[in-house]
Design a protein around this motif. Structure first.
Motif, PDB file in Angstrom:
ATOM      1  N   PHE A  95      -7.004  11.399  -6.516  1.00 21.31           N
ATOM      2  CA  PHE A  95      -5.669  11.792  -6.073  1.00 21.31           C
ATOM      3  C   PHE A  95      -5.435  11.358  -4.627  1.00 21.31           C
ATOM      4  CE2 PHE A  95      -3.213  15.132  -3.789  1.00 21.31           C
ATOM      5  CZ  PHE A  95      -1.969  14.792  -4.292  1.00 21.31           C
ATOM      6  N   ARG A  96      -4.255  10.768  -4.373  1.00 18.63           N
ATOM      7  CA  ARG A  96      -3.888  10.336  -3.033  1.00 18.63           C
ATOM      8  C   ARG A  96      -2.480  10.833  -2.712  1.00 18.63           C
ATOM      9  NH1 ARG A  96      -6.719   4.445  -2.178  1.00 18.63           N
ATOM     10  NH2 ARG A  96      -8.503   4.848  -3.517  1.00 18.63           N
ATOM     11  N   PRO A  97      -2.335  11.673  -1.701  1.00 21.42           N
ATOM     12  CA  PRO A  97      -1.026  12.263  -1.400  1.00 21.42           C
ATOM     13  C   PRO A  97       0.074  11.232  -1.180  1.00 21.42           C
ATOM     14  CG  PRO A  97      -2.752  13.392  -0.175  1.00 21.42           C
ATOM     15  CD  PRO A  97      -3.394  12.197  -0.826  1.00 21.42           C
ATOM     16  N   SER A  98      -0.275  10.057  -0.629  1.00 19.07           N
ATOM     17  CA  SER A  98       0.756   9.045  -0.363  1.00 19.07           C
ATOM     18  C   SER A  98       1.449   8.588  -1.650  1.00 19.07           C
ATOM     19  CB  SER A  98       0.142   7.839   0.351  1.00 19.07           C
ATOM     20  OG  SER A  98      -0.938   7.314  -0.387  1.00 19.07           O
ATOM     21  N   TYR A  99       0.755   8.721  -2.786  1.00 16.02           N
ATOM     22  CA  TYR A  99       1.356   8.328  -4.062  1.00 16.02           C
ATOM     23  C   TYR A  99       2.521   9.238  -4.445  1.00 16.02           C
ATOM     24  CZ  TYR A  99      -1.269   4.437  -6.065  1.00 16.02           C
ATOM     25  OH  TYR A  99      -1.751   3.184  -6.349  1.00 16.02           O
ATOM     26  N   LEU A 100       2.545  10.453  -3.901  1.00 13.35           N
ATOM     27  CA  LEU A 100       3.613  11.383  -4.244  1.00 13.35           C
ATOM     28  C   LEU A 100       4.972  10.926  -3.711  1.00 13.35           C
ATOM     29  CD1 LEU A 100       1.802  14.793  -3.645  1.00 13.35           C
ATOM     30  CD2 LEU A 100       2.241  13.644  -5.822  1.00 13.35           C
ATOM     31  N   GLU A 101       4.966   9.959  -2.786  1.00 10.24           N
ATOM     32  CA  GLU A 101       6.219   9.465  -2.223  1.00 10.24           C
ATOM     33  C   GLU A 101       6.852   8.361  -3.070  1.00 10.24           C
ATOM     34  OE1 GLU A 101       7.508  11.005   0.246  1.00 10.24           O
ATOM     35  OE2 GLU A 101       5.730  12.260   0.537  1.00 10.24           O
ATOM     36  N   ILE A 102       6.163   7.936  -4.119  1.00 13.34           N
ATOM     37  CA  ILE A 102       6.678   6.821  -4.920  1.00 13.34           C
ATOM     38  C   ILE A 102       7.994   7.189  -5.592  1.00 13.34           C
ATOM     39  CG2 ILE A 102       6.203   5.384  -6.949  1.00 13.34           C
ATOM     40  CD1 ILE A 102       3.265   5.422  -6.166  1.00 13.34           C
ATOM     41  N   HIS A 103       8.141   8.476  -5.912  1.00 14.26           N
ATOM     42  CA  HIS A 103       9.358   8.878  -6.621  1.00 14.26           C
ATOM     43  C   HIS A 103      10.619   8.571  -5.804  1.00 14.26           C
ATOM     44  CE1 HIS A 103      10.441  12.391  -4.184  1.00 14.26           C
ATOM     45  NE2 HIS A 103       9.144  12.595  -4.048  1.00 14.26           N
ATOM     46  N   THR A 104      10.482   8.397  -4.485  1.00 16.18           N
ATOM     47  CA  THR A 104      11.665   8.062  -3.675  1.00 16.18           C
ATOM     48  C   THR A 104      12.238   6.703  -4.077  1.00 16.18           C
ATOM     49  OG1 THR A 104      10.273   7.091  -1.940  1.00 16.18           O
ATOM     50  CG2 THR A 104      10.839   9.428  -1.731  1.00 16.18           C
ATOM     51  N   ALA A 138       0.856  -1.193   0.000  1.00 15.48           N
ATOM     52  CA  ALA A 138       0.000   0.000   0.000  1.00 15.48           C
ATOM     53  C   ALA A 138       0.888   1.238   0.000  1.00 15.48           C
ATOM     54  CB  ALA A 138      -0.910  -0.009   1.226  1.00 15.48           C
ATOM     55  N   PRO A 139       0.528   2.292  -0.722  1.00 13.88           N
ATOM     56  CA  PRO A 139       1.409   3.468  -0.807  1.00 13.88           C
ATOM     57  C   PRO A 139       1.684   4.113   0.545  1.00 13.88           C
ATOM     58  CG  PRO A 139      -0.758   3.934  -1.739  1.00 13.88           C
ATOM     59  CD  PRO A 139      -0.686   2.458  -1.531  1.00 13.88           C
ATOM     60  N   GLU A 140       0.760   3.977   1.492  1.00 11.64           N
ATOM     61  CA  GLU A 140       0.953   4.556   2.813  1.00 11.64           C
ATOM     62  C   GLU A 140       2.107   3.905   3.574  1.00 11.64           C
ATOM     63  OE1 GLU A 140      -2.996   5.357   1.291  1.00 11.64           O
ATOM     64  OE2 GLU A 140      -1.948   3.451   1.642  1.00 11.64           O
ATOM     65  N   ARG A 141       2.522   2.708   3.148  1.00  8.32           N
ATOM     66  CA  ARG A 141       3.596   1.997   3.843  1.00  8.32           C
ATOM     67  C   ARG A 141       4.983   2.405   3.359  1.00  8.32           C
ATOM     68  NH1 ARG A 141       1.238   0.472   8.081  1.00  8.32           N
ATOM     69  NH2 ARG A 141       3.194  -0.601   8.528  1.00  8.32           N
ATOM     70  N   LEU A 142       5.059   3.213   2.295  1.00  8.77           N
ATOM     71  CA  LEU A 142       6.357   3.548   1.708  1.00  8.77           C
ATOM     72  C   LEU A 142       7.285   4.241   2.697  1.00  8.77           C
ATOM     73  CD1 LEU A 142       5.285   4.768  -1.840  1.00  8.77           C
ATOM     74  CD2 LEU A 142       6.704   2.784  -1.333  1.00  8.77           C
ATOM     75  N   GLN A 143       6.710   5.117   3.540  1.00  9.63           N
ATOM     76  CA  GLN A 143       7.538   5.891   4.449  1.00  9.63           C
ATOM     77  C   GLN A 143       7.637   5.270   5.852  1.00  9.63           C
ATOM     78  OE1 GLN A 143       9.373   8.540   3.333  1.00  9.63           O
ATOM     79  NE2 GLN A 143       8.556   7.774   1.393  1.00  9.63           N
ATOM     80  N   SER A 144       7.089   4.072   6.023  1.00  8.58           N
ATOM     81  CA  SER A 144       7.170   3.433   7.340  1.00  8.58           C
ATOM     82  C   SER A 144       8.609   3.040   7.640  1.00  8.58           C
ATOM     83  CB  SER A 144       6.268   2.201   7.391  1.00  8.58           C
ATOM     84  OG  SER A 144       6.796   1.163   6.573  1.00  8.58           O
ATOM     85  N   GLU A 145       8.963   3.068   8.917  1.00 10.84           N
ATOM     86  CA  GLU A 145      10.333   2.723   9.324  1.00 10.84           C
ATOM     87  C   GLU A 145      10.687   1.289   8.942  1.00 10.84           C
ATOM     88  OE1 GLU A 145      10.981   3.514  13.411  1.00 10.84           O
ATOM     89  OE2 GLU A 145      10.450   5.636  13.288  1.00 10.84           O
ATOM     90  N   MET A 146       9.730   0.380   9.086  1.00  9.59           N
ATOM     91  CA  MET A 146      10.005  -1.029   8.788  1.00  9.59           C
ATOM     92  C   MET A 146      10.354  -1.218   7.314  1.00  9.59           C
ATOM     93  SD  MET A 146       6.958  -2.804  11.002  1.00  9.59           S
ATOM     94  CE  MET A 146       7.439  -4.469  10.609  1.00  9.59           C
ATOM     95  N   PHE A 147       9.629  -0.539   6.432  1.00 10.75           N
ATOM     96  CA  PHE A 147       9.911  -0.670   5.009  1.00 10.75           C
ATOM     97  C   PHE A 147      11.220   0.027   4.656  1.00 10.75           C
ATOM     98  CE2 PHE A 147       9.504   0.930   0.622  1.00 10.75           C
ATOM     99  CZ  PHE A 147       9.419  -0.291  -0.046  1.00 10.75           C
ATOM    100  N   GLN A 148      11.394   1.243   5.159  1.00  4.02           N
ATOM    101  CA  GLN A 148      12.598   1.995   4.845  1.00  4.02           C
ATOM    102  C   GLN A 148      13.873   1.275   5.294  1.00  4.02           C
ATOM    103  OE1 GLN A 148      13.146   5.003   3.195  1.00  4.02           O
ATOM    104  NE2 GLN A 148      11.036   4.776   2.509  1.00  4.02           N
ATOM    105  N   ALA A 149      13.778   0.533   6.402  1.00  2.00           N
ATOM    106  CA  ALA A 149      14.961  -0.166   6.927  1.00  2.00           C
ATOM    107  C   ALA A 149      15.376  -1.326   6.034  1.00  2.00           C
ATOM    108  CB  ALA A 149      14.671  -0.675   8.333  1.00  2.00           C
ATOM    109  N   ARG A 150      14.456  -1.832   5.206  1.00  2.00           N
ATOM    110  CA  ARG A 150      14.754  -3.027   4.426  1.00  2.00           C
ATOM    111  C   ARG A 150      14.798  -2.810   2.917  1.00  2.00           C
ATOM    112  NH1 ARG A 150      12.029  -4.962   8.899  1.00  2.00           N
ATOM    113  NH2 ARG A 150      12.838  -6.915   9.793  1.00  2.00           N
TER     114      ARG A 150
END
Length: 638
Positions: free
Chosen positions: A149-158, A113-125
């Protein structure tokens, strides 16, 4: 690298790809960023699943649709392909285990889910995951021009920064030209190959029926329908009313909406997929990502607010290629309600500002900090206390949620949340002193693992009660007793929406809320609404052509089977008028290079009469229409 056709045959059993699928797959395998617009039923999932298997490693799929994640992961696992999904419905330990499996190379597909992109658990792995393909489903959600439109999708570019050499595939079913351009920009696609499927659905008959007695008409249509169907209604209450109406007519029917607990929604959806329920009365959340071919009818009991939603929902009929119908009711009362509903979707500034200050006052939010925990929200009572409209307040809450002032969960939650407070050594002593509760404590540890000492873990109390041979009330009593004993923390499932404040109280300003963007979004919302209304009210342009033109496709051939085309077949053009229109069109083409649309808007005659004459001239090879819609003379028309 294995041949894509061999993979398609082995896992899906098909001898050949659908239109554009092979082109998209070969683009991805060549390492190109790719944008694919495939209408509903075009087979988008194959476009990333097949190259994902060819490339090896892990394919990361970003998707906002929980039902789609679960459905596709189940299908992949049934084919023997390791896959998993991660979203907010999972307990902390399970998310952790699935992310670890992805990092260890044990999965071929991970749905996130796009909301999980910035979670610490995902970012760590994520940096250690063997990702070879990034697939972005429902890519229109990244665009502020889009209908969802969903703001969490804007983080995909990371992800592009972390995996600069990995190809990215963006997929969507409906995107006008402005949205398509925004997808490329927001996802930072590098000179993407673009594949645009036709929005023409030859097997789908679009009908708009002016009707005031919609209930009787719906029952008559259902009686003539073979196979299953979906009836879309605007509100939760209306879905239940429509389901009861269909049941009263002798049809098996059920209601589906976000107000139902997760387990009920899954059960109802599965009963429809299994043909145990014939008609589903649903809000627009229903049907996304479900590959059910034999849907013969989609009815819009109420109109949606934009053509993107309409096309996606109507397109859930006839995915198997067999003739099906998409029927919309045109009702003056519904049109008025649609306009009112759309207007309330974006409250004006004084209303939104007033709602924010009321919420902070009502829930006692100070400017020094945020209150702990969540508040159960009875929207009707809350609106009554604030002397405002419940719908207007709801939309203000959604805006505040989107901008990070509050967290609003509008769906009932089947999950309870539990964390152990007592240390392991003390817990062992406690079990010896209270043997009656030892089996329950051991069960908790087996089910939730050691993480339950450190984090709240989600679980389904109803399922636990069955496994422990307890009633739900008995399980609840035992857990509450352990709370009193200081053994654990337990939050039971919430059956109402909840609200949690994320920021201390502040005087709300337009700058803090990014108000300029919302005013712009409101303008776009109004434009899309007007196009939706124009579609159902106009009686001259073929329904399929109208949709194709809206989505930027240069098409000229009427479908021949919609309500407008059917009416044309029974209409003749008087001889003198026919000759006048014919001569006028031929002269226009000799003098300039008119488009199909130019000839339709000319005089004499109306659009229906002029279209019949133009078709005659094309069939008799006096005129021809090029792929860009420009009308030209043939030799014998000179």
């Amino acid at each position: 690298m294995e041949n894509p056709s061999d993979i398609l045959k082995r896992y899906w059993g098909y001898d050949q790809f659908r239109p554009l699928q092979a082109d998209i797959i070969h683009s991805v395998l060549a390492g190109h960023d790719t944008l694919a617009l495939l209408p509903t039923g075009g087979g988008k999932s194959v476009c990333f699943q097949v190259p994902g298997l060819c490339l090896g490693g892990l394919t990361l799929v970003i998707s906002p649709l929980i039902a789609l994640m679960q459905d596709q992961v189940n299908r992949l696992e049934q084919m023997g392909i390791p896959a998993a999904f991660v979203n907010a419905t999972l307990p902390h330990w399970q998310i952790d285990a699935r992310l670890q499996a992805a990092m260890d190379g044990d999965l071929r597909f991970l749905y996130l889910a796009p909301e999980r992109l910035q979670s610490e658990m995902f970012q760590a792995r994520v940096r250690n995951m063997p990702i070879n393909l990034l697939a972005i489903d429902e890519a229109h959600c990244v665009s502020q021009w889009g209908h969802d439109f969903r703001p969490s999708y804007l983080e995909i570019h990371t992800l592009r920064d972390i995996f600069p050499k990995v190809p990215m595939l963006a997929l969507t079913a409906s995107a006008p030209p402005s949205v398509k351009a925004d997808i490329v920009q927001q996802l930072r696609l590098r000179q993407p190959a673009e594949f645009l499927g036709s929005f023409r659905r030859p097997n789908l008959r679009f009908f708009v029926l002016p009707e005031e007695n919609t209930n009787d008409r719906l029952l008559r249509i259902a009686t003539r329908t073979q196979g299953t169907g979906i009836v879309y209604a605007r509100t939760r209450r209306h879905t239940e009313e429509v389901a009861r109406l269909l049941q009263s007519g002798g049809f098996s029917a059920a209601a589906y909406h976000a107000g139902l607990p997760n387990t009920d929604r899954s059960r109802i959806q599965q009963s429809w997929i299994n043909n145990e329920v014939r008609f589903m009365a649903a809000t627009n959340a229903f049907g996304m990502g479900i590959d059910k071919g034999e849907v013969r009818l989609v009815v819009h009991y109420h109109l949606p607010a934009d053509l993107e939603s309409y096309y996606q929902e109507a397109g859930r009929a006839g995915r198997d290629g067999e003739e099906s119908m998409a029927v919309s009711f045109l009702n003056p009362i519904d049109l008025r309600n649609l306009r009112d509903w759309s207007e309330l979707k974006y409250p004006d500034w004084p209303t939104l500002q007033g709602h924010y200050h009321f919420l902070c006052q009502h829930f006692r939010v100070s400017n020094e900090g945020v209150p702990p925990g969540e508040f159960v929200v009875d929207l009707s009572r809350l609106a009554q206390a604030g002397k405002t409209s419940a719908l207007s307040l709801f939309n203000s809450i959604r805006i505040l949620d989107r901008e990070g002032f509050i967290a609003f969960n509008e769906s009932p939650d089947d999950f309870g949340y539990l964390m152990l407070r007592m240390e392991a050594r003390n817990l062992l002593n406690y079990k010896e002193r209270t043997p009656a509760y030892a089996p329950l404590i051991d069960f908790v540890l087996r089910q939730l693992g050691g993480e339950v000492y450190h984090h709240e873990a989600a679980f389904l109390p109803y399922t636990w009660a069955q496994d422990l041979r307890l009633t739900p009330d008995e399980l609840d009593q035992k857990l509450n007793f352990l709370i009193q004993q200081g053994v654990l923390i337990y939050r039971p499932p919430l059956k109402e929406p909840t609200l949690r404040f994320l920021k201390p109280y502040q005087f709300l300003t337009k700058a803090a809320l990014n108000w300029e963007r919302y005013e712009w979004l409101k303008q776009r919302n109004t434009y899309r609404l007007n196009e939706m209304i124009r579609y159902v009210e106009q009686t001259e342009i073929c329904r399929s052509l109208f949709l194709q033109h809206y989505f930027g496709e240069n098409a000229t051939d009427p479908c021949g089977v919609c309500d407008i085309c059917t009416a044309r077949k029974n209409r003749r053009v008087e001889r003198d008028l026919f000759e006048e229109i014919k001569n006028q069109m031929l002269e226009m083409v000799r003098q300039e290079k008119p488009t199909y649309r130019d000839l339709m808007l000319g005089e004499p005659g109306d659009a229906v009469e002029r279209e019949r004459v133009l078709r005659f001239l094309v069939e008799k090879e006096w005129l021809k229409i090029d792929p860009f819609g420009v009308v030209q003379l043939r030799k014998n028309g000179s």
